[in-house]
Design an enzyme around this catalytic site. Structure first.
Site, mmCIF file in Angstrom:
data_model
loop_
_atom_site.group_PDB
_atom_site.id
_atom_site.type_symbol
_atom_site.label_atom_id
_atom_site.label_comp_id
_atom_site.label_asym_id
_atom_site.label_seq_id
_atom_site.Cartn_x
_atom_site.Cartn_y
_atom_site.Cartn_z
ATOM 1 N N GLU A 178 0.863 -1.091 -0.064
ATOM 2 C CA GLU A 178 0.040 -0.048 -0.061
ATOM 3 C C GLU A 178 0.734 1.220 0.109
ATOM 4 O O GLU A 178 0.733 2.017 0.951
ATOM 5 C CB GLU A 178 -0.962 0.040 1.031
ATOM 6 C CG GLU A 178 -1.820 -1.171 1.307
ATOM 7 C CD GLU A 178 -3.044 -1.210 2.208
ATOM 8 O OE1 GLU A 178 -3.851 -1.656 2.183
ATOM 9 O OE2 GLU A 178 -2.744 -0.343 3.392
ATOM 10 N N GLU A 372 -5.622 -8.178 -1.252
ATOM 11 C CA GLU A 372 -6.019 -8.278 0.030
ATOM 12 C C GLU A 372 -7.553 -7.849 -0.092
ATOM 13 O O GLU A 372 -8.161 -6.755 -0.783
ATOM 14 C CB GLU A 372 -5.534 -6.974 0.902
ATOM 15 C CG GLU A 372 -4.178 -7.262 1.503
ATOM 16 C CD GLU A 372 -3.862 -6.040 2.353
ATOM 17 O OE1 GLU A 372 -4.552 -5.528 3.143
ATOM 18 O OE2 GLU A 372 -2.450 -6.036 2.538
HETATM 19 C C1 BG6 Z 1 -4.398 -3.157 5.022
HETATM 20 C C2 BG6 Z 1 -2.995 -3.580 5.393
HETATM 21 O O1 BG6 Z 1 -4.270 -1.677 4.903
HETATM 22 O O2 BG6 Z 1 -5.370 -3.319 5.892
HETATM 23 C C3 BG6 Z 1 -2.933 -4.852 6.349
HETATM 24 O O3 BG6 Z 1 -2.101 -3.768 4.308
HETATM 25 C C4 BG6 Z 1 -4.254 -4.548 7.350
HETATM 26 O O4 BG6 Z 1 -1.755 -4.681 6.948
HETATM 27 C C5 BG6 Z 1 -5.406 -4.434 6.477
HETATM 28 O O5 BG6 Z 1 -4.227 -5.384 8.396
HETATM 29 C C6 BG6 Z 1 -6.740 -4.517 7.289
HETATM 30 O O6 BG6 Z 1 -6.755 -3.578 8.409
HETATM 31 P P1 BG6 Z 1 -6.855 -3.742 9.723
HETATM 32 O O7 BG6 Z 1 -6.470 -2.642 10.539
HETATM 33 O O8 BG6 Z 1 -8.348 -4.143 10.072
HETATM 34 O O9 BG6 Z 1 -5.820 -4.911 10.187
#
Ligand code: BG6
Length: 473
Positions: A178, A372
């Protein structure tokens, strides 16, 4: 037409949110190792100087889910689901504990050899993020993080070390997780501690430029190390919609979308986009470039576009409307009346994924890789020991339907790695109870619990999705 036969189904985690063992085998501290959990973490991310000088009761990254010691058991479970690909990151501070050494830490390298061999044993491809929110703390404290151009050399040395070491094991590489996070959570993104009396935009864009050059140099080296490597950029994506059909809102949304694509434009097309000059003027940024930077960027673009997608966002040009923006997460947004939201306020918008994919493919015409996506939610164990995470299943099903539609529209998609395929520590809040996994890990927000792994209902669901190559959803 449906999912291609070689579609890479899998899941993703990151070293700093899973491994724990934060000082084992000579690992140095990374910036996440000073971050607490809960509300303190959110404050710490915004005021890292204060966090550095504070001692907290509990640091979730220190043990996390102890993936460092549990990986054979965990990878076996992922293999049982039929994973074709596994995404994780390498912890920079395991390989170079301070970050500026010349000789790597052999024990750190050996850990990833073993982890990758374990995955290869089950025929899983590896998708490796070189840097996922965990710049070594020493580089933050002694060099100022990515504001310092010297970080390019340190990163390149680190990247070349791992590209060379794992050249026969890893095919897919992401240079930075990101990359646009630099603008939103600059401590995570760039190890930046911004002082009150300095121009934040100037520091952030300069630091991002250093990362872009570093990314291109790593790709350049990687291509000589193994021409079969595939490199991707990684965007925290999510289309920004206009709040109203008012042209001023439409224009604002369009401009904000362009701004979030800016770094990906550089990584995918090799040049800063056409609106950069105006944007930098507006933000009073004077980017300092060295001779050769432009050529490096131009000659070393990525092979595919990877991105995270959790939600779309909403903006308005009307300051009064904008007052209602939520600021709790990395990205601010207005509330979309047509969408439901998770318990953490992340709005759920599967169609937004298709819209985002259309925008990305339209802009870059390179294959997409969704690296993701998922629902952070609480899970509870029933009396009979099962976990019925139906909400997670419907979230993912609805998103997979949209991916399939995008593929049918003609967009080439390499694969899908759902986020946090095994429960891990949340990046934003440090909580364990914000779970994304198909596999439950018995740990709580204070680090208690047995660490036991339990298959959730979604485990069997995803297993069937993979087995049927997406026919079953
Ligand atoms: C993304 C990141 O922004 O979101 C991850 O690359 C992160 O590292 C994921 O875990 C979800 O966010 P969160 O805060 O719910 O863990």
């Amino acid at each position: 037409m449906s999912f291609p036969s070689d579609f890479l189904w899998g899941g993703a985690i990151a070293a700093n949110q899973s491994e724990g063992a934060y000082q084992s085998d000579n690992k140095g501290l990374s910036l996440v190792d000073i971050l607490p959990s809960g509300q303190h973490r959110i404050e710490a991310l915004h005021h890292p100087r204060k966090a550095l000088n504070t001692t907290y009761d509990y640091y979730p990254s220190h043990e996390a889910i102890d993936f460092y010691h549990h990986y054979p058991e965990d990878i076996k479970l992922l293999a049982e689901m039929g994973f074709k690909v596994f995404r994780t990151s390498i912890s920079w501070a395991r390989i170079f504990p301070k970050g500026d050494e010349t000789t790597p830490n052999e024990e750190g390298l050996r850990f990833y050899d073993q982890l990758f061999d374990e995955c290869l044993k089950y025929n899983m491809e590896l998708l490796i993020t070189i840097n996922h929110f965990d710049t070594p703390l020493y580089l933050v404290e002694h060099y100022g993080g990515w504001r310092n151009r010297k970080l390019i050399d340190f990163y390149l040395h680190y990247a070349e070390t791992i590209l060379e070491r794992y050249k026969h094991k890893v095919k897919y590489w992401l240079t930075f997780n990101e990359i646009n996070m630099m603008l939103h959570l600059p401590f995570f993104g760039g190890g930046l501690i911004l002082e009150e009396d300095e121009d934040h935009n100037q520091v952030k864009y300069q630091a991002a430029h250093h990362q872009l050059v570093a990314s291109s140099l790593a790709i350049q080296s990687g291509r000589t190390i193994n021409p079969d490597f595939e490199f991707g950029c990684m965007l925290a994506a999510g289309e920004i919609y206009p709040y109203r059909p008012h042209p001023s809102d439409v224009l604002k949304a369009q401009q904000e979308n362009y701004e979030q694509y800016m770094f990906i434009d550089v990584q995918a097309k090799g040049v800063y986009p056409w609106f950069t000059e105006r944007l930098f003027q507006d933000k009073n940024v004077q980017l300092s470039m060295e001779k050769g930077d432009e050529q490096i960027l131009q000659e070393n673009t990525v092979d595919f576009i990877s991105f995270s997608y959790y939600s779309s966002r909403l903006t308005s040009a009307d300051p009064e409307i904008l007052q209602n923006e939520t600021h709790g997460n990395a990205f601010s947004t207005l509330k979309n009346p047509h969408l439901n939201a998770s318990e953490w306020g992340w709005q759920i918008d599967p169609t937004g994924l298709r819209i985002t994919m259309n925008s990305l493919y339209d802009r870059y015409e390179k294959p997409l890789f969704i690296v993701e996506n998922g629902l952070g939610a609480k899970d509870s164990i029933n009396e009979n020991g099962t976990i019925e995470d139906n909400e997670r299943i419907s979230y993912m099903r609805d998103h997979l339907v949209q991916i399939e539609k995008a593929i049918n529209d003609g967009i080439p998609v390499i694969g899908y790695t759902s986020w946090g395929c095994i429960d891990i520590v949340s990046a934003g809040t440090g909580e364990m109870k914000k779970r994304y996994g198909f596999i439950y890990v018995d740990r709580d927000n204070q680090g208690g619990g047995s660490g036991q792994r339990i298959r959730k209902k979604s485990f069997y669901w995803y297993q069937e999705v993979i087995r049927s190559n997406g026919e079953f959803k």
